[in-house]
Design a protein around this motif. Structure first.
Motif: not given
Length: 182
Positions: A20, A43, A113, A115, A118, A123, A145-146, A170, A172
Motif C-alpha cells: 500500500t 490484516d 484491513y 487488500d 486487485y 472482495y 482497498e481496491y 486506489t 478505500l
C-alpha cells in the motif's frame, strides 16, 4: 520501505506483493487514528505486512495477518518482530484467506484491513465470510482497498458503508456493522 517513525521494513522483491502506498497508508491511519490504540487488527492478504507493522508502531495490542505466500509470511514475521514491543502480540497465518478466515471464528477485531491482489474477485466473498464468522467487533470497522476501475463491491445487508475515499487509482471503502436497532 519506510513506515511510521521512519522505521525500515523488508519487502519481497518482484511483483508478488503490492505494498500500500505511503499516501494511502497515511490517509487510512489518519481516519482511524482514534481507534488504533490497544485495538485488535486483522490484516487480510497481508503481503509484506506493511499495514500490520504500521498498526503495531501506532499502538495496536494485537495483529493477526493472513497471507498465502510462504516467503511473504517469513518477511511479515521479521517485520512485525522488529517493530512490536513486549506488550503487543502478533500472529501470521499462511494460506488462502477464503479458507483461513474460518480459523478465526469467535475472535473479534476492532480494525480489519483487506487488500487482496486487485485482479482477484474475492472482495464480496471475503466480506460475506467476515460477517458469517462474526469477526468484526461491535464498534469495529473494515477498510477495503481496491481499484475502483476494476472491482465492484456489492453493498452488504449487514454492513454500513461509512465512506469511500479515492487516492489516484486506489480506493478505500470503510464499513461498520449496522446498528442493531435497524
Amino acid at each position: 520501505m519506510r513506515i511510521y517513525g521512519n522505521r525500515e521494513i523488508k519487502t519481497l522483491s518482484g511483483r508478488d506483493t503490492r505494498p500500500t502506498t505511503a499516501k494511502v497508508r497515511e490517509a487510512l491511519f489518519n481516519i482511524w487514528c482514534d481507534r488504533i490504540l490497544d485495538a485488535t487488527w486483522l490484516d487480510l492478504c497481508a503481503g509484506n505486512g506493511t499495514m500490520g507493522a504500521e498498526a503495531l508502531c501506532r499502538g495496536v495490542k494485537e495483529v493477526v495477518g493472513i497471507e498465502k505466500s510462504s516467503s511473504a509470511c517469513q518477511i511479515i514475521r521479521e517485520n512485525w518482530q522488529k517493530v512490536a514491543n513486549n506488550d503487543q502480540n502478533f500472529r501470521v497465518l499462511r494460506g488462502d484467506v477464503l479458507k483461513r478466515l474460518k480459523n478465526l471464528q469467535g475472535k473479534k477485531f476492532d480494525c480489519i484491513y483487506f487488500d487482496p491482489p486487485y485482479e482477484l474477485d474475492i472482495y464480496n466473498t471475503v466480506l460475506d465470510l467476515i460477517l458469517e464468522y462474526e469477526l468484526l467487533a461491535k464498534n469495529g470497522q473494515i477498510a477495503v482497498e481496491y481499484d475502483p476501475k476494476k472491482s465492484i463491491i456489492k453493498q452488504k445487508q449487514n454492513l454500513d458503508l461509512l465512506q469511500t475515499k479515492i487516492y489516484g487509482n486506489t480506493a478505500l471503502n470503510f464499513y461498520s456493522n449496522l446498528p442493531s436497532d435497524v
